[in-house]
Design a protein around this motif. Structure first.
Motif, short mmCIF file in Angstrom:
data_model
loop_
_atom_site.label_atom_id
_atom_site.label_comp_id
_atom_site.label_asym_id
_atom_site.label_seq_id
_atom_site.Cartn_x
_atom_site.Cartn_y
_atom_site.Cartn_z
N VAL A 275 0.85 -1.19 0.00
CA VAL A 275 0.00 0.00 0.00
C VAL A 275 0.88 1.24 0.00
N ILE A 276 0.58 2.15 -0.89
CA ILE A 276 1.28 3.44 -0.94
C ILE A 276 0.29 4.50 -0.46
N ASN A 277 0.61 5.16 0.64
CA ASN A 277 -0.25 6.22 1.16
C ASN A 277 0.52 7.52 1.15
N ILE A 278 0.05 8.46 0.35
CA ILE A 278 0.70 9.76 0.21
C ILE A 278 0.00 10.73 1.16
N ILE A 279 0.72 11.17 2.17
CA ILE A 279 0.19 12.08 3.17
C ILE A 279 0.51 13.51 2.76
N LEU A 280 -0.52 14.32 2.61
CA LEU A 280 -0.32 15.70 2.18
C LEU A 280 -0.12 16.62 3.38
N LYS A 281 0.48 17.76 3.11
CA LYS A 281 0.72 18.76 4.15
C LYS A 281 -0.61 19.28 4.69
N LYS A 282 -0.64 19.58 5.96
CA LYS A 282 -1.85 20.05 6.61
C LYS A 282 -1.51 21.28 7.45
N ASP A 283 -2.43 22.19 7.50
CA ASP A 283 -2.27 23.39 8.33
C ASP A 283 -1.08 24.24 7.90
N PHE A 284 -0.83 24.31 6.59
CA PHE A 284 0.23 25.17 6.09
C PHE A 284 -0.19 26.63 6.23
N GLU A 285 0.74 27.48 6.64
CA GLU A 285 0.46 28.92 6.78
C GLU A 285 1.50 29.72 6.02
N GLY A 286 1.03 30.79 5.39
CA GLY A 286 1.93 31.68 4.70
C GLY A 286 1.90 31.48 3.20
N VAL A 287 2.98 31.94 2.56
CA VAL A 287 3.13 31.83 1.11
C VAL A 287 4.54 31.34 0.82
N ALA A 288 4.66 30.37 -0.07
CA ALA A 288 5.96 29.86 -0.47
C ALA A 288 5.97 29.68 -1.98
N LEU A 289 7.03 30.11 -2.60
CA LEU A 289 7.19 30.00 -4.04
C LEU A 289 8.49 29.26 -4.34
N LYS A 290 8.39 28.22 -5.17
CA LYS A 290 9.57 27.41 -5.46
C LYS A 290 9.68 27.24 -6.98
N TYR A 291 10.92 27.35 -7.47
CA TYR A 291 11.18 27.13 -8.89
C TYR A 291 12.35 26.18 -9.04
N ARG A 292 12.19 25.22 -9.95
CA ARG A 292 13.25 24.24 -10.20
C ARG A 292 13.45 24.10 -11.70
N HIS A 293 14.70 24.18 -12.12
CA HIS A 293 15.04 23.95 -13.52
C HIS A 293 16.05 22.81 -13.59
N GLY A 294 15.76 21.87 -14.48
CA GLY A 294 16.67 20.75 -14.67
C GLY A 294 16.91 20.48 -16.13
N ASP A 295 18.04 19.86 -16.42
CA ASP A 295 18.36 19.51 -17.80
C ASP A 295 19.34 18.35 -17.79
N THR A 296 19.48 17.72 -18.94
CA THR A 296 20.42 16.61 -19.06
C THR A 296 21.68 17.10 -19.75
N THR A 297 22.79 16.49 -19.42
CA THR A 297 24.06 16.94 -19.99
C THR A 297 24.22 16.51 -21.45
N ASN A 298 23.43 15.54 -21.88
CA ASN A 298 23.53 15.08 -23.27
C ASN A 298 22.42 15.62 -24.15
N ALA B 145 13.87 32.34 5.28
CA ALA B 145 12.84 32.43 4.24
C ALA B 145 13.37 32.09 2.85
N ILE B 146 14.66 31.97 2.68
CA ILE B 146 15.23 31.73 1.35
C ILE B 146 16.14 30.51 1.39
N LYS B 147 15.90 29.59 0.48
CA LYS B 147 16.71 28.37 0.41
C LYS B 147 17.04 28.06 -1.03
N VAL B 148 18.27 27.63 -1.27
CA VAL B 148 18.69 27.23 -2.61
C VAL B 148 19.19 25.79 -2.56
N LYS B 149 19.06 25.12 -3.70
CA LYS B 149 19.47 23.72 -3.78
C LYS B 149 19.97 23.44 -5.18
#
Length: 895
Positions: free
Chosen positions: A168-191, A848-852
């Motif tokens: 069984v796969i149970n995906i638990i979603l976030k609950k009681d989130f407060e505020g605003v968050a914006l995330k952007y991710r860009h990916g590419d392959t080297t070939n 408030a700011i995180k990079v990865k």
């Protein structure tokens, strides 16, 4: 005595008595309480507990863990599980569901793996995998809204009902989130190719009585073409690592029982847009193929909860997802028109269509002017029609609303109404009708030569754009209550009791011409059906001793089309030390056949087989190539045939068991677990594969259609209850952390799954087959993840290993060697092992700011080729992919 205490005792007496009788009888009151099997914590129990480690093994992947390992989406994370034995991904560009994804846990199949969100059952994808098996599409599940994924690595019909055989796969979603968050991710392959962008917006607001949270996600994935992977040799049909790879012989030529028909020269072949293979006019299909389709997805999920009173809350969720995927494969290849030369006449026919020309010197461009009497066919790649393309649009809707709370300060309860719907529209191009091409070939007084390219006007006249519309819905209501049952010397006995009712329906419908079989080179699956079922269940957890807990569960399911089934489960937890848990479980499992297996129309498809009977009759050796003899080469190595898989309304449910025994150690620095597990299903619903029917022709000759020469042209299979499947394995996990004081902290985690046995029997008279021996199944998988943390910086290095395995046609080649008294080299018929490495690093610039940033598949490991696989791309797409090395950058801002 306090009023709440009196009420609690009264409720306890009524519920325990009701649970004991309801699970053992056909309850008349059930129509008022209905559900799917979902309002649960996926720990193998509906009883709320404080300890995640219970008698049934559960793997937990937090959103943070998935991000650290560089996974882009839920499907990538699920594929990384060592208990995942195979996956269906968007690499399956030739399949019935190229826009959908799924996984199989412990070899049970995607249709026997239950997928939930917040404990709610998800709607099934309306287009079945392989034209036969229903499944849940994991491609459209939200990534940013996920808090964690809990994977129950054990079946449990007593807890969840049907479909929970492999896990069984149970995906638990976030609950009681407060505020605003914006995330952007860009990916590419080297070939090159396969780049991606993802934007996620999270919004949440709370009051003193409730919260509403919305998660919006948009993903755009670039097309990955076969020509983008020249470094892996996939840019061409002649894969350098596979001796069985070859350019398609369907370029432009004429074959037949007679001689003298016109053949193109090398110059004419290349001028016509084909490939000269050295002996004939062929075609390189890879130049036209996708390895991964272009796709875009929009996903939104809104959760809400509001406290109506101190002990009751209104809760719900509204999900919407829309996806679009465009898949390209090579142009049509046809040999559908029979040409008969008799004297000076030439007759063209296909089914009821027929036209005779009385002068073979002018008929069909004079292609048969010098032909002797006999039967002929054009083998032709219709590249003028361009790619066969499929645009798949998917829309998912899900809504749940209900109440949850406490009763008498002692009992947790919940009740909900749930609705899900999935719509899939498929629009295809690059096809022609049988009649349209016949009209072109036979047009006018003399017809047209198929060795010459068609004009744009002629292509437009013969073209046809098939389409398919499919929809599935699911409606259910459910109710559950749990709490203390009674007091025992070693502690309080706990119970859970509930009921559910579900209605499912689906319909998939193709255009009228496709239904009639009037479209060249395309199959399809149509059908419609509905079913309803209800269930009631009870669970009781008894602390027999301070160190020993016994949990018993019982569930009764009643299907309107398959009758009833009673599923018991017994689990034991023994804690001789506070750090050590010894656990065991055994439960009955059952599963009603997939709806498409019962209600679907016959599914038309295509397959590649080795024609054992005809190959041997012609003096050949099955599996061996004969480049100088086209007929022998085809029947002995790569014969393309039509297939039909039909439904069966007389199917019975699958039944069996699942068992687990193991131990868990949880210390301050070291955590480890060891679990030995096994599952078995009897009366497995499946069909005889085309390759098996061709190989074991004596037993399955009734499924085979042969032409006048004795060569297989068609394989017809019907879904049936076969004998059994049994899988046994070992799961091991270990984790250790080092506190390095001022220089940070290290965490090392290991997970591994080793398949000890995987066997099946197709019918009681067949021999027991060994999946590991026959090929296509890696015996073990292992992951090692090392994390380093210091202040606001973190880095993660992950290694993901897949063992060697026998090739998919291993059994065929081995049997051929035995039959011909030849030496057999096992290692030459195996797929090599692979280890992929992921490296990611993240830094919190501020709160408030995180990079990865990260690199997935650090050393650019490509798919390992199967030396026995005669079909493109010659590697197991359910295990490997050809994306190669990928890098990504990600930034997140919280307001």
């Amino acid at each position: 005595m306090q009023p709440n205490s009196i009420l609690a005792k009264a409720v306890r007496f009524a519920l325990i008595g009701g649970a004991a009788t309801a699970a053992l009888s056909v309850p008349a009151v059930y129509s008022a309480d209905e559900d799917s099997v979902e309002r649960i914590q996926v720990t193998g129990s509906r009883i709320k507990r404080t300890d995640m480690e219970t008698a049934t093994p559960v793997t937990v992947m937090s959103a943070e863990d998935m991000a650290k390992q560089g996974f882009t989406n839920v499907q990538d994370a699920l594929e990384s599980l060592t208990s995942t034995t195979s996956a269906m991904t968007t690499q399956s560009v030739h399949g019935f569901t190229p826009a959908a994804s799924s996984i199989s846990l412990r070899g049970a199949g995607a249709n026997r793996t239950l997928t939930l969100i917040n404990g709610k059952r998800l709607n099934q994808y309306p287009k079945p995998s392989g034209g036969t098996d229903n499944f849940v599409d994991t491609a459209n599940l939200p990534m940013e809204a996920v808090q964690r994924i809990e994977v129950l690595q054990s079946g449990g019909s007593a807890i969840y009902g049907a479909d929970a055989v492999g896990g069984v796969i149970n995906i638990i979603l976030k609950k009681d989130f407060e505020g605003v968050a914006l995330k952007y991710r860009h990916g590419d392959t080297t070939n090159g190719g396969g780049g991606s962008d993802r934007i996620a917006l999270s919004l949440g607001a709370s009051s003193d009585r409730g919260n509403v949270s919305t998660f919006i996600e948009f993903t755009d994935n670039e097309q990955l073409k076969a020509t983008d992977r020249e470094n892996f040799g996939l840019h061409t049909d002649k894969v350098p690592y596979s001796e069985f790879s070859a350019y398609s012989s369907y370029g432009a030529r004429i074959v037949g029982s007679g001689t003298g028909a016109r053949q193109l020269t090398e110059e004419e072949c290349t001028a016509g847009g084909y490939l000269w293979t050295g002996s004939l006019c062929g075609f390189d299909r890879s130049e036209w193929r996708d390895l991964q389709p272009k796709s875009s997805r929009f996903i939104s999920s809104t959760n809400f909860n509001y406290e109506l009173a101190d002990d009751i809350s209104f809760v719900g969720r509204l999900d919407f997802a829309e996806a679009k995927s465009t898949t390209n494969i090579e142009p049509m290849a046809i040999n559908d028109y029979d040409i008969k030369v008799a004297g000076n006449s030439v007759t063209v026919s296909n089914g009821d269509l027929s036209k005779t020309f009385n002068d073979k010197t002018t008929a069909l461009g004079g292609d048969f002017a010098n032909a002797t009497d006999g039967d002929y066919n054009y083998l032709r790649r219709l590249h003028e029609f361009s790619n066969r393309a499929g645009e798949t649009k998917t829309r998912n809707y899900f809504f749940t609303a209900g109440l949850e709370g406490t009763l008498a300060d002692e009992y947790s309860w919940d009740a909900s109404v749930n609705y899900g719907r999935t719509n899939v529209d498929v629009f295809r191009s690059g096809y022609a009708t049988v009649g349209g091409m016949f009209d072109y070939i036979t047009a006018g007084e003399n017809g047209n030569s198929l060795l010459k390219n068609m004009s744009a006007e002629d292509v437009e006249q013969a073209s046809y754009s098939p389409f398919e519309k499919a929809q599935s819905t699911q409606k259910n209501i459910q109710a559950n209550i749990s709490g203390m049952a009674f007091e025992m010397p070693a502690g309080d006995a706990q119970f859970a009791f509930g009921a559910e009712y579900t209605e499912q329906d689906y319909e998939t419908n193709t255009d009228s011409e496709s239904k009639k079989g009037n479209i060249l080179t395309t199959g399809g699956s149509s059908g419609a059906g509905e079913r309803s079922f209800w269930a009631t269940y009870a669970e009781l957890s008894l602390p027999v001793l301070d160190v020993l807990t016994v949990d018993a569960a019982l569930r009764y399911d009643r299907y309107d089309d398959f009758g009833g089934n009673l599923s018991p489960q017994l689990t034991i937890e023994y804690r001789p030390l506070s750090e050590l848990l010894v656990r065991g479980s055994i439960s009955s499992v059952f599963r009603a056949p997939d709806m498409h297996r019962v209600y679907g129309d016959a599914t038309k498809g295509f397959s590649t087989v080795i024609d054992f009977k005809q190959c041997q009759a012609l003096g050949g050796i099955p599996g061996q190539g004969y480049p100088g003899d086209e007929t022998l080469n085809a029947v002995c190595k790569e014969l393309h045939v039509d297939t039909t898989t039909g439904a069966n309304k007389d199917l019975e449910a699958e039944t069996g068991y699942t068992a687990n025994i193991g131990a868990v150690w949880g210390g301050d620095a070291l955590n480890a677990s060891f679990d030995l597990w096994e599952w078995k299903l009897d009366d497995m619903v499946s069909d005889i594969s085309a390759s098996k029917a061709a190989r074991e022709y004596e037993q399955y000759e009734s499924m085979l259609t042969r032409d006048a020469s004795g060569t297989i042209t068609h394989v017809n299979a019907v879904a049936q209850n076969l004998a059994f499947q049994k899988v046994r394995g070992l799961d091991i996990t270990a984790g250790y952390s080092w506190d390095l004081d001022n220089i940070g902290e290290l965490k090392l985690n290991f997970t591994g799954t080793y398949i000890l046995l995987s066997e099946y029997q197709l019918s009681p008279t067949d021999p027991v087959e060994d999946d590991l021996e026959n090929g296509g199944l890696p015996q073990y998988r292992a992951n090692v993840v090392l994390g380093y943390y210091i202040d606001d910086f973190e880095a993660t290095l992950g290694a993901y290993h897949t063992a060697r395995m026998h090739g998919v046609q291993y059994k065929t080649f081995k049997q051929s060697a035995i039959d011909n008294n030849e030496a057999f080299d096992e290692s030459a018929h195996e797929v090599a092992s692979q280890t992929k490495w992921n490296l990611t690093a993240g830094y919190n610039i501020t709160d408030a700011i995180k990079v990865k940033a990260g690199v997935v598949n650090l050393f650019d490991a490509g798919p390992n080729f199967d030396p026995t696989d005669t079909s493109w791309p010659h590697y197991p797409r359910s295990v490997y992919n050809a994306r190669g090395r990928e890098w990504f950058l990600e930034g997140e801002v919280k307001f």
